[in-house]
Design a protein around this motif. Structure first.
Motif, PDB file in Angstrom:
ATOM      1  N   PRO A  15      45.837  47.216  91.889  1.00  0.00           N
ATOM      2  CA  PRO A  15      45.717  47.610  93.303  1.00  0.00           C
ATOM      3  C   PRO A  15      44.370  48.270  93.589  1.00  0.00           C
ATOM      4  CG  PRO A  15      47.877  48.216  92.452  1.00  0.00           C
ATOM      5  CD  PRO A  15      47.084  47.716  91.284  1.00  0.00           C
ATOM      6  N   LEU A  16      43.808  48.964  92.577  1.00  0.00           N
ATOM      7  CA  LEU A  16      42.496  49.604  92.788  1.00  0.00           C
ATOM      8  C   LEU A  16      41.421  48.562  93.097  1.00  0.00           C
ATOM      9  CD1 LEU A  16      42.191  52.304  89.942  1.00  0.00           C
ATOM     10  CD2 LEU A  16      42.374  52.721  92.410  1.00  0.00           C
ATOM     11  N   HIS A  17      41.444  47.422  92.382  1.00  0.00           N
ATOM     12  CA  HIS A  17      40.455  46.368  92.646  1.00  0.00           C
ATOM     13  C   HIS A  17      40.590  45.880  94.087  1.00  0.00           C
ATOM     14  CE1 HIS A  17      40.569  46.252  88.219  1.00  0.00           C
ATOM     15  NE2 HIS A  17      39.348  45.751  88.288  1.00  0.00           N
ATOM     16  N   ASN A  18      41.838  45.645  94.503  1.00  0.00           N
ATOM     17  CA  ASN A  18      42.054  45.142  95.861  1.00  0.00           C
ATOM     18  C   ASN A  18      41.614  46.163  96.911  1.00  0.00           C
ATOM     19  OD1 ASN A  18      43.041  42.767  94.861  1.00  0.00           O
ATOM     20  ND2 ASN A  18      45.190  43.417  94.915  1.00  0.00           N
ATOM     21  N   GLN A  19      41.913  47.438  96.633  1.00  0.00           N
ATOM     22  CA  GLN A  19      41.520  48.479  97.603  1.00  0.00           C
ATOM     23  C   GLN A  19      40.006  48.583  97.715  1.00  0.00           C
ATOM     24  OE1 GLN A  19      43.416  52.214  96.451  1.00  0.00           O
ATOM     25  NE2 GLN A  19      45.338  51.104  96.204  1.00  0.00           N
ATOM     26  N   LEU A  20      39.331  48.482  96.570  1.00  0.00           N
ATOM     27  CA  LEU A  20      37.861  48.597  96.608  1.00  0.00           C
ATOM     28  C   LEU A  20      37.263  47.407  97.363  1.00  0.00           C
ATOM     29  CD1 LEU A  20      35.244  50.021  95.875  1.00  0.00           C
ATOM     30  CD2 LEU A  20      35.366  49.002  93.600  1.00  0.00           C
ATOM     31  N   GLU A  21      37.797  46.221  97.152  1.00  0.00           N
ATOM     32  CA  GLU A  21      37.283  45.054  97.878  1.00  0.00           C
ATOM     33  C   GLU A  21      37.502  45.200  99.379  1.00  0.00           C
ATOM     34  OE1 GLU A  21      37.327  41.659  94.370  1.00  0.00           O
ATOM     35  OE2 GLU A  21      39.121  41.875  95.609  1.00  0.00           O
TER      36      GLU A  21
ATOM     37  N   GLY B 263      26.329  55.257  92.762  1.00  0.00           N
ATOM     38  CA  GLY B 263      26.285  56.019  91.507  1.00  0.00           C
ATOM     39  C   GLY B 263      27.272  55.630  90.422  1.00  0.00           C
ATOM     40  N   VAL B 264      27.888  54.440  90.499  1.00  0.00           N
ATOM     41  CA  VAL B 264      28.890  54.112  89.484  1.00  0.00           C
ATOM     42  C   VAL B 264      28.466  52.828  88.733  1.00  0.00           C
ATOM     43  CG1 VAL B 264      31.365  53.844  89.020  1.00  0.00           C
ATOM     44  CG2 VAL B 264      30.622  55.266  90.920  1.00  0.00           C
ATOM     45  N   HIS B 265      29.100  51.736  88.984  1.00  0.00           N
ATOM     46  CA  HIS B 265      28.750  50.485  88.297  1.00  0.00           C
ATOM     47  C   HIS B 265      29.476  49.323  88.960  1.00  0.00           C
ATOM     48  CE1 HIS B 265      27.076  48.313  84.874  1.00  0.00           C
ATOM     49  NE2 HIS B 265      28.089  47.490  85.097  1.00  0.00           N
ATOM     50  N   GLY B 266      28.878  48.141  88.872  1.00  0.00           N
ATOM     51  CA  GLY B 266      29.529  46.936  89.396  1.00  0.00           C
ATOM     52  C   GLY B 266      28.769  46.365  90.581  1.00  0.00           C
ATOM     53  N   GLY B 267      29.057  45.091  90.895  1.00  0.00           N
ATOM     54  CA  GLY B 267      28.407  44.454  92.034  1.00  0.00           C
ATOM     55  C   GLY B 267      29.445  43.820  92.934  1.00  0.00           C
ATOM     56  N   TYR B 268      29.012  43.379  94.112  1.00  0.00           N
ATOM     57  CA  TYR B 268      29.973  42.761  95.027  1.00  0.00           C
ATOM     58  C   TYR B 268      29.265  41.920  96.070  1.00  0.00           C
ATOM     59  CZ  TYR B 268      28.586  46.375  98.408  1.00  0.00           C
ATOM     60  OH  TYR B 268      27.867  47.170  99.258  1.00  0.00           O
ATOM     61  N   ILE B 269      30.035  41.048  96.694  1.00  0.00           N
ATOM     62  CA  ILE B 269      29.589  40.418  97.930  1.00  0.00           C
ATOM     63  C   ILE B 269      30.648  40.678  98.990  1.00  0.00           C
ATOM     64  CG2 ILE B 269      28.241  38.560  96.832  1.00  0.00           C
ATOM     65  CD1 ILE B 269      30.813  36.826  97.910  1.00  0.00           C
ATOM     66  N   THR B 270      30.218  40.650 100.254  1.00  0.00           N
ATOM     67  CA  THR B 270      31.173  40.639 101.365  1.00  0.00           C
ATOM     68  C   THR B 270      30.763  39.508 102.291  1.00  0.00           C
ATOM     69  OG1 THR B 270      29.902  42.149 102.763  1.00  0.00           O
ATOM     70  CG2 THR B 270      31.493  43.150 101.270  1.00  0.00           C
ATOM     71  N   ALA B 271      31.755  38.856 102.882  1.00  0.00           N
ATOM     72  CA  ALA B 271      31.474  37.686 103.720  1.00  0.00           C
ATOM     73  C   ALA B 271      32.748  37.319 104.479  1.00  0.00           C
ATOM     74  CB  ALA B 271      31.020  36.519 102.836  1.00  0.00           C
ATOM     75  N   SER B 272      32.763  36.122 105.057  1.00  0.00           N
ATOM     76  CA  SER B 272      33.984  35.642 105.726  1.00  0.00           C
ATOM     77  C   SER B 272      35.060  35.418 104.667  1.00  0.00           C
ATOM     78  CB  SER B 272      33.690  34.323 106.436  1.00  0.00           C
ATOM     79  OG  SER B 272      33.469  33.321 105.456  1.00  0.00           O
TER      80      SER B 272
END
Ligand code: PMP
Length: 420
Positions: free
Chosen positions: A100-106, A261-270
């Protein structure tokens, strides 16, 4: 069999020769081991052979621009997540590795950028490489218009997209981009890949202008906001948020490792684009998901950074104070429209020497930036003052820079050229 086993593989010779060349060119990489002291950030501890012990060093080159990595609530979120969920996820997102943490962060990241969906990757590098390579191999005939100074991770994705064509446009040059868009076949699928804040020069793209060109020529826009997220915009949504143009950008990419200040990457889009990449991007699918401590800490950090505008104000107050002190002391720096303060040096050996002397003689650490990261002749120290640098630290750093840049001939050379 035995003969092959005992022979030295030619690759070893290749490595020796390549390393010799790198050493000869003054580009051999050494890392200064510094251990971050969470309670005293930006003071780090350096282990020194000469005194058989440690000493304190003030660091001026961190990308943890807001110091979020040492905010107690962010640290606690990491500890709590490890206690609750363990050290790792034990799987890819598909194989029991989505919590659930992954989904919340996204969802939080999508909201930050005003997009329908977000997708986490194990780093900002991988988010660029995997997303661009996957998009640019999805249909035949893609043409990617890539800013000349794009980061290595975008270049890796673009180059890895076999079958697509790449057109490099002059850095931040909209006239050149438009000429190149106009010259391309009207019916080819096009993508413009660019950054908002370019981290080495500290300049900022005209996002609205590029999006207008994208509309005119029917191109998709891919924007790397790695050095801007957390820092710009009312909630830290980057320069696209600050400029009110986030809606016009198709894909916004960011990192959790710098402003957050933590770690990881992401994209946001449609939702459609995110769903497509979630289902097809190899660099997303076939790797173990980000560990709970990272996701928990990042979630706490993004929420705080969105809500606490004073952190951004404090950053820019400190950056301006530092520039003011440099100017008053006659220490040269490049004025930028961002939070980045480059100190021009112009020679690889001298740049490394100044950095080393700054550390050894004055207890300040600033990374030398040399070729191939920047063009030869434009070597520099890249400083990123932050909310945690005190006036005393700044005064001491400015004094040290003044002494070293004079002794090493940088200021006299600029004076002779009429630039100081
Ligand atoms: N894009 C840019 C412009 C960068 O400078 C960097 C890293 N320095 C990345 C992407 C990669 O981000 P990360 O460190 O999260 O892998």
């Amino acid at each position: 069999m035995g003969a092959i086993k005992n022979a030295r593989h030619p690759f070893y010779n290749h490595c020796d020769e390549a390393l010799d060349r790198i050493r000869h060119a003054g580009r051999y990489r050494t890392f200064t081991p510094l251990s971050r002291q969470a309670e005293h950030f930006p003071v780090y501890e350096e282990e020194r052979q000469d005194i058989s012990g440690t000493r304190d060093v003030v660091v001026w080159s961190t990308n943890d621009y807001l110091g979020m990595g040492v905010v107690p609530e962010v640290q606690e979120a990491a500890i709590e997540a490890v206690r609750m969920h363990g050290a790792g996820t034990g799987g890819t997102r598909n194989i029991a590795g989505t919590s659930p943490l992954h989904n919340q962060l996204e969802a939080e990241l999508a909201a930050l950028h005003g997009k329908e969906a977000g997708l986490l990757f194990i780093s900002g590098y991988v988010s660029n490489q995997a997303s661009l390579q996957t998009i640019l191999t999805s249909m035949p005939g893609w043409i990617c218009f890539s800013d000349q100074l794009n980061h290595a991770s975008m270049i890796a994705g673009i180059k890895g997209a076999r079958g697509s064509q790449t057109v490099i446009f002059a850095h931040n040059d909209l006239a050149d981009l438009e000429a190149k868009l106009a010259a391309a076949p009207a019916d080819a699928p096009k993508l413009i890949a660019f950054e908002s804040v370019y981290s080495m020069d500290g300049d900022i793209a005209d996002i609205a202008g590029i999006c207008a060109l994208a509309r005119r020529y029917g191109a998709l826009t891919y924007l790397d906001e790695v050095h801007a997220v957390g820092l710009y915009g009312a909630e830290g949504g980057g320069v696209s948020q600050r400029d009110g143009v986030a809606d016009e950008v198709d894909i916004i990419e960011g990192t959790l490792a710098k402003g957050f200040g933590v770690h990881g990457g992401y994209i946001t889009a449609s939702a459609t684009i995110v769903d497509f990449l979630r289902s097809t991007a190899s660099g997303f699918i076939f790797t173990t998901s980000l560990p709970p401590c990272v996701v928990g800490a990042a979630l706490a950090s993004v929420r705080k950074v969105r809500a606490e505008n004073w952190r951004r104000e404090a950053l820019f107050e400190r950056v301006n104070a530092f520039r003011h002190k440099l100017r008053a002391a006659g220490v040269p720096f490049t004025m930028t429209p961002s939070h980045i303060v480059p100190i021009p040096v112009g020679d690889a050996e001298r740049c490394k020497r100044i950095s080393r002397r700054l550390l050894n003689e004055f207890g300040h650490y600033a990374t030398p930036i040399n070729y191939p990261t920047v063009p030869e002749g434009t070597e520099r120290l890249r400083l990123t003052p932050g909310p945690f640098h005190t006036d005393e630290m700044m005064d001491d750093m400015v004094r040290a820079l003044g002494i070293l840049l004079r002794e090493e001939g940088v200021i006299p050379a600029l004076e002779a050229a009429g630039q100081a």
